[in-house]
Design a protein around this motif. Structure first.
Motif, PDB file in Angstrom:
ATOM      1  N   TYR A  17       0.852  -1.196  -0.020  1.00  0.00           N
ATOM      2  CA  TYR A  17      -0.049   0.145   0.118  1.00  0.00           C
ATOM      3  C   TYR A  17       0.847   1.202   0.084  1.00  0.00           C
ATOM      4  O   TYR A  17       1.755   1.399   0.929  1.00  0.00           O
ATOM      5  CB  TYR A  17      -0.970   0.035   0.992  1.00  0.00           C
ATOM      6  N   LEU A  18       0.758   2.193  -1.014  1.00  0.00           N
ATOM      7  CA  LEU A  18       1.463   3.228  -1.252  1.00  0.00           C
ATOM      8  C   LEU A  18       0.421   4.464  -0.862  1.00  0.00           C
ATOM      9  O   LEU A  18      -0.639   4.549  -1.005  1.00  0.00           O
ATOM     10  CB  LEU A  18       2.090   3.650  -2.527  1.00  0.00           C
ATOM     11  N   LYS A  19       1.177   5.586  -0.305  1.00  0.00           N
ATOM     12  CA  LYS A  19       0.210   6.678   0.235  1.00  0.00           C
ATOM     13  C   LYS A  19      -0.320   7.219  -1.201  1.00  0.00           C
ATOM     14  O   LYS A  19       0.598   7.164  -2.192  1.00  0.00           O
ATOM     15  CB  LYS A  19       1.128   7.843   0.744  1.00  0.00           C
ATOM     16  N   PRO A  20      -1.266   7.732  -1.288  1.00  0.00           N
ATOM     17  CA  PRO A  20      -2.013   8.386  -2.470  1.00  0.00           C
ATOM     18  C   PRO A  20      -1.207   9.556  -2.825  1.00  0.00           C
ATOM     19  O   PRO A  20      -1.015   9.779  -4.118  1.00  0.00           O
ATOM     20  CB  PRO A  20      -3.337   8.985  -1.967  1.00  0.00           C
ATOM     21  N   GLU A  21      -0.586  10.194  -2.034  1.00  0.00           N
ATOM     22  CA  GLU A  21       0.213  11.335  -2.456  1.00  0.00           C
ATOM     23  C   GLU A  21       1.543  10.805  -3.178  1.00  0.00           C
ATOM     24  O   GLU A  21       1.925  11.766  -4.279  1.00  0.00           O
ATOM     25  CB  GLU A  21       0.803  12.112  -1.210  1.00  0.00           C
ATOM     26  N   ILE A  22       1.931   9.713  -2.829  1.00  0.00           N
ATOM     27  CA  ILE A  22       3.057   9.598  -3.768  1.00  0.00           C
ATOM     28  C   ILE A  22       2.481   8.825  -5.153  1.00  0.00           C
ATOM     29  O   ILE A  22       3.341   9.115  -6.103  1.00  0.00           O
ATOM     30  CB  ILE A  22       3.606   8.097  -3.037  1.00  0.00           C
ATOM     31  N   ILE A  23       1.544   8.189  -5.246  1.00  0.00           N
ATOM     32  CA  ILE A  23       0.984   7.400  -6.528  1.00  0.00           C
ATOM     33  C   ILE A  23       0.687   8.804  -7.181  1.00  0.00           C
ATOM     34  O   ILE A  23       1.022   8.782  -8.387  1.00  0.00           O
ATOM     35  CB  ILE A  23      -0.076   6.708  -6.326  1.00  0.00           C
ATOM     36  N   TYR A  24       0.061   9.727  -6.858  1.00  0.00           N
ATOM     37  CA  TYR A  24      -0.458  11.060  -7.277  1.00  0.00           C
ATOM     38  C   TYR A  24       0.983  11.902  -7.840  1.00  0.00           C
ATOM     39  O   TYR A  24       1.094  12.235  -9.161  1.00  0.00           O
ATOM     40  CB  TYR A  24      -1.024  12.162  -6.638  1.00  0.00           C
ATOM     41  N   SER A  25       1.813  11.960  -7.305  1.00  0.00           N
ATOM     42  CA  SER A  25       3.141  12.736  -7.731  1.00  0.00           C
ATOM     43  C   SER A  25       3.939  11.939  -8.799  1.00  0.00           C
ATOM     44  O   SER A  25       4.323  12.308  -9.684  1.00  0.00           O
ATOM     45  CB  SER A  25       4.201  13.050  -6.638  1.00  0.00           C
ATOM     46  N   VAL A  26       3.871  10.729  -8.562  1.00  0.00           N
ATOM     47  CA  VAL A  26       4.429   9.667  -9.648  1.00  0.00           C
ATOM     48  C   VAL A  26       3.731   9.858 -10.955  1.00  0.00           C
ATOM     49  O   VAL A  26       4.111  10.010 -12.097  1.00  0.00           O
ATOM     50  CB  VAL A  26       4.644   8.347  -9.277  1.00  0.00           C
ATOM     51  N   GLY A  27       2.289   9.815 -10.857  1.00  0.00           N
ATOM     52  CA  GLY A  27       1.299  10.021 -12.027  1.00  0.00           C
ATOM     53  C   GLY A  27       1.496  11.232 -12.621  1.00  0.00           C
ATOM     54  O   GLY A  27       1.736  11.507 -13.995  1.00  0.00           O
ATOM     55  N   CYS A  28       1.793  12.439 -12.043  1.00  0.00           N
ATOM     56  CA  CYS A  28       2.211  13.606 -12.540  1.00  0.00           C
ATOM     57  C   CYS A  28       3.397  13.715 -13.302  1.00  0.00           C
ATOM     58  O   CYS A  28       3.590  14.291 -14.251  1.00  0.00           O
ATOM     59  CB  CYS A  28       2.065  14.825 -11.520  1.00  0.00           C
ATOM     60  N   ILE A  29       4.540  13.093 -12.756  1.00  0.00           N
ATOM     61  CA  ILE A  29       5.935  12.823 -13.339  1.00  0.00           C
ATOM     62  C   ILE A  29       5.803  12.321 -14.611  1.00  0.00           C
ATOM     63  O   ILE A  29       6.519  12.796 -15.497  1.00  0.00           O
ATOM     64  CB  ILE A  29       6.622  12.445 -12.207  1.00  0.00           C
ATOM     65  N   ILE A  30       5.201  11.094 -14.732  1.00  0.00           N
ATOM     66  CA  ILE A  30       5.353  10.319 -16.060  1.00  0.00           C
ATOM     67  C   ILE A  30       4.030  10.719 -16.686  1.00  0.00           C
ATOM     68  O   ILE A  30       3.808  10.091 -17.842  1.00  0.00           O
ATOM     69  CB  ILE A  30       5.364   8.760 -15.505  1.00  0.00           C
ATOM     70  N   HIS A  31       3.224  11.616 -16.410  1.00  0.00           N
ATOM     71  CA  HIS A  31       2.028  11.988 -17.182  1.00  0.00           C
ATOM     72  C   HIS A  31       1.177  10.906 -17.260  1.00  0.00           C
ATOM     73  O   HIS A  31       0.752  10.414 -18.392  1.00  0.00           O
ATOM     74  CB  HIS A  31       2.438  12.703 -18.649  1.00  0.00           C
ATOM     75  N   HIS A  32       0.574  10.155 -16.274  1.00  0.00           N
ATOM     76  CA  HIS A  32      -0.342   8.907 -16.474  1.00  0.00           C
ATOM     77  C   HIS A  32      -1.445   9.249 -15.269  1.00  0.00           C
ATOM     78  O   HIS A  32      -1.161   9.651 -14.166  1.00  0.00           O
ATOM     79  CB  HIS A  32       0.486   7.803 -16.018  1.00  0.00           C
ATOM     80  N   ASP A  33      -2.480   9.016 -15.855  1.00  0.00           N
ATOM     81  CA  ASP A  33      -3.774   8.783 -15.007  1.00  0.00           C
ATOM     82  C   ASP A  33      -3.953   7.815 -14.291  1.00  0.00           C
ATOM     83  O   ASP A  33      -4.396   6.700 -14.528  1.00  0.00           O
ATOM     84  CB  ASP A  33      -4.953   9.443 -15.874  1.00  0.00           C
ATOM     85  N   PHE A  34      -3.712   7.672 -12.871  1.00  0.00           N
ATOM     86  CA  PHE A  34      -3.688   6.535 -12.109  1.00  0.00           C
ATOM     87  C   PHE A  34      -5.212   6.196 -11.793  1.00  0.00           C
ATOM     88  O   PHE A  34      -5.281   5.113 -10.748  1.00  0.00           O
ATOM     89  CB  PHE A  34      -2.746   6.853 -10.827  1.00  0.00           C
TER      90      PHE A  34
END
Length: 120
Positions: free
Chosen positions: A42-59
């Motif tokens: 389980y990852l924090k949503p903030e981490i997933i969100y920031s990764v999504g913004c960096i790689i331009h992906h809609d998680f």
């Protein structure tokens, strides 16, 4: 079936063609932290969100329980060196809120002290 957030994020990153070194540099963390993310169920949503913004992906596709489509349509904040600073901004907002809360408590304390002094 229970999702393993870290593995899903890793799979998306690799499919998008990003290297771990590049993601670490853009996130302003070391590579070991990125690999630690991949091992976490389980990852924090903030981490997933920031990764999504960096790689331009809609998680929101992989994690509809955490995000909506609108979460990833907002423009990402990029600093002058081209790094995503969304995590830094979240931290700054949290500290600002804590600071304001502390100032309000201090102000209330001063008002109570002033009232007590005037009653004497």
């Amino acid at each position: 079936m229970d999702k393993h957030y870290g593995q899903i994020v890793e799979l998306v990153i690799r499919k998008k063609g990003y290297s771990i070194s590049e993601l670490a540099r853009l996130s302003q963390i070391n590579r070991k932290c990125v690999y630690n993310w991949f091992n976490q169920k389980y990852l924090k949503p903030e981490i997933i969100y920031s990764v999504g913004c960096i790689i331009h992906h809609d998680f929101s596709v992989e994690f509809p329980e955490l995000f909506t489509k609108e979460d990833f349509t907002r423009s990402s904040v990029v600093d002058s060196s081209g790094n995503l600073s969304i995590v830094g901004e979240i931290n700054a907002i949290n500290w600002k809120d804590k600071y304001i809360d502390l100032l309000e408590k201090y102000n209330n304390l001063l008002l109570k002290q002033l009232e007590n002094d005037s009653q004497i």
